[in-house]
Enzyme design. Structure first.
Site, short mmCIF file in Angstrom:
data_model
loop_
_atom_site.label_atom_id
_atom_site.label_comp_id
_atom_site.label_asym_id
_atom_site.label_seq_id
_atom_site.Cartn_x
_atom_site.Cartn_y
_atom_site.Cartn_z
N CYS A 126 0.85 -1.10 -0.02
CA CYS A 126 0.02 -0.06 0.12
C CYS A 126 0.97 1.22 0.08
CB CYS A 126 -0.87 -0.08 1.45
SG CYS A 126 -2.09 1.37 1.45
N HIS A 168 -9.28 -3.47 -2.46
CA HIS A 168 -8.08 -2.72 -1.79
C HIS A 168 -8.49 -1.07 -1.66
CE1 HIS A 168 -3.60 -1.90 -0.42
NE2 HIS A 168 -4.20 -0.59 -0.72
N GLU A 169 -8.75 -0.71 -2.69
CA GLU A 169 -9.21 0.60 -2.88
C GLU A 169 -10.54 1.08 -2.34
OE1 GLU A 169 -6.72 2.68 -3.32
OE2 GLU A 169 -5.32 1.30 -4.25
N HIS A 172 -10.37 1.38 1.47
CA HIS A 172 -9.72 2.62 1.90
C HIS A 172 -10.74 3.74 2.12
CE1 HIS A 172 -5.38 2.61 1.77
NE2 HIS A 172 -5.32 2.19 0.75
#
Length: 218
Positions: A126, A168-169, A172
């Site tokens: 990351c 993953h994004e 966030h």
């Protein structure tokens, strides 16, 4: 320039960031903005400012370099992320990880849901946790729902590495870092990755470091 001023209107904070020019500063783990729920986008940035912000996210992602970047990673708590992956990897990695090129995309107010029970575990890093990687077991296939930067509906199924990037994004935007989902015993420095764990799959690392990988889907 650091993180935009706390309490300032989002549009004003984005203008402050963009005024400097060039890649935006990336916020590192430990900054509270990475742990907050990002605010759904509902016109807080007028279209021209949104377009400039998206282009700055793209520039910053390329400069890092990375394959995705979420707005909170530059200190802006909006549910916006960008992804793009030219997938410049050897064929054995491409096959093992399902890593195929992805065009530039803007994700606005995205969410995902698993498709099937399959899970895949690979080392992941990351931009907000520089210098480290860890194995994360994620859904092998997901359905992405949301909008693009023009307000058009996005409803698409992603598999392999693109599915990992989407998860993953999107995580966030909910205040979740990949480390929250990682096998803690797999945490490795970039130097250790280069020296020991550069294989296409993490079986060797799992055996040596003592962590479990998900079994085949039932």
């Amino acid at each position: 320039m650091g993180t935009p001023r706390e309490g300032a209107p989002l549009a004003e904070r984005v203008e402050e960031l963009l005024a400097v020019g060039g890649p935006l500063p990336i916020v590192a783990a430990g900054d509270p903005v990475l742990r907050r729920l990002a605010e759904p986008f509902d016109g807080q940035l007028e279209p021209a400012l949104l377009a400039r912000f998206v282009e700055a996210l793209r520039l910053t992602m390329h400069a890092a370099p990375g394959v995705g970047l979420a707005a909170p990673q530059v200190g802006v708590g909006l549910r916006i992320a960008v992804i793009e992956d030219p997938a410049p990897v050897p064929d054995e990695v491409r096959v093992a990880r399902g890593r195929v090129p992805q065009p530039f995309r803007v994700l606005v107010n995205p969410s995902y849901e698993p498709v099937g029970a399959g899970r895949a575990a690979f080392f992941e890093g990351c931009l907000s946790v520089p210098g480290w990687q860890a194995v994360v077991a994620r859904h092998a296939e997901v359905r992405l729902l949301g909008l693009d930067e023009h307000g058009r509906t996005v409803d698409e199924v992603f598999t392999g590495w693109p599915a990992r990037i989407v998860q993953h994004e999107t995580d966030h935007l909910g205040g979740t870092l990949y480390l929250d989902r990682a096998e803690s015993r797999s945490l490795s420095s970039n130097a250790a990755m280069a020296d020991l764990w550069s294989q296409p799959t993490p079986e060797r690392a799992a055996s040596a470091l003592g962590f479990e990988l998900p079994g085949p889907a039932v």
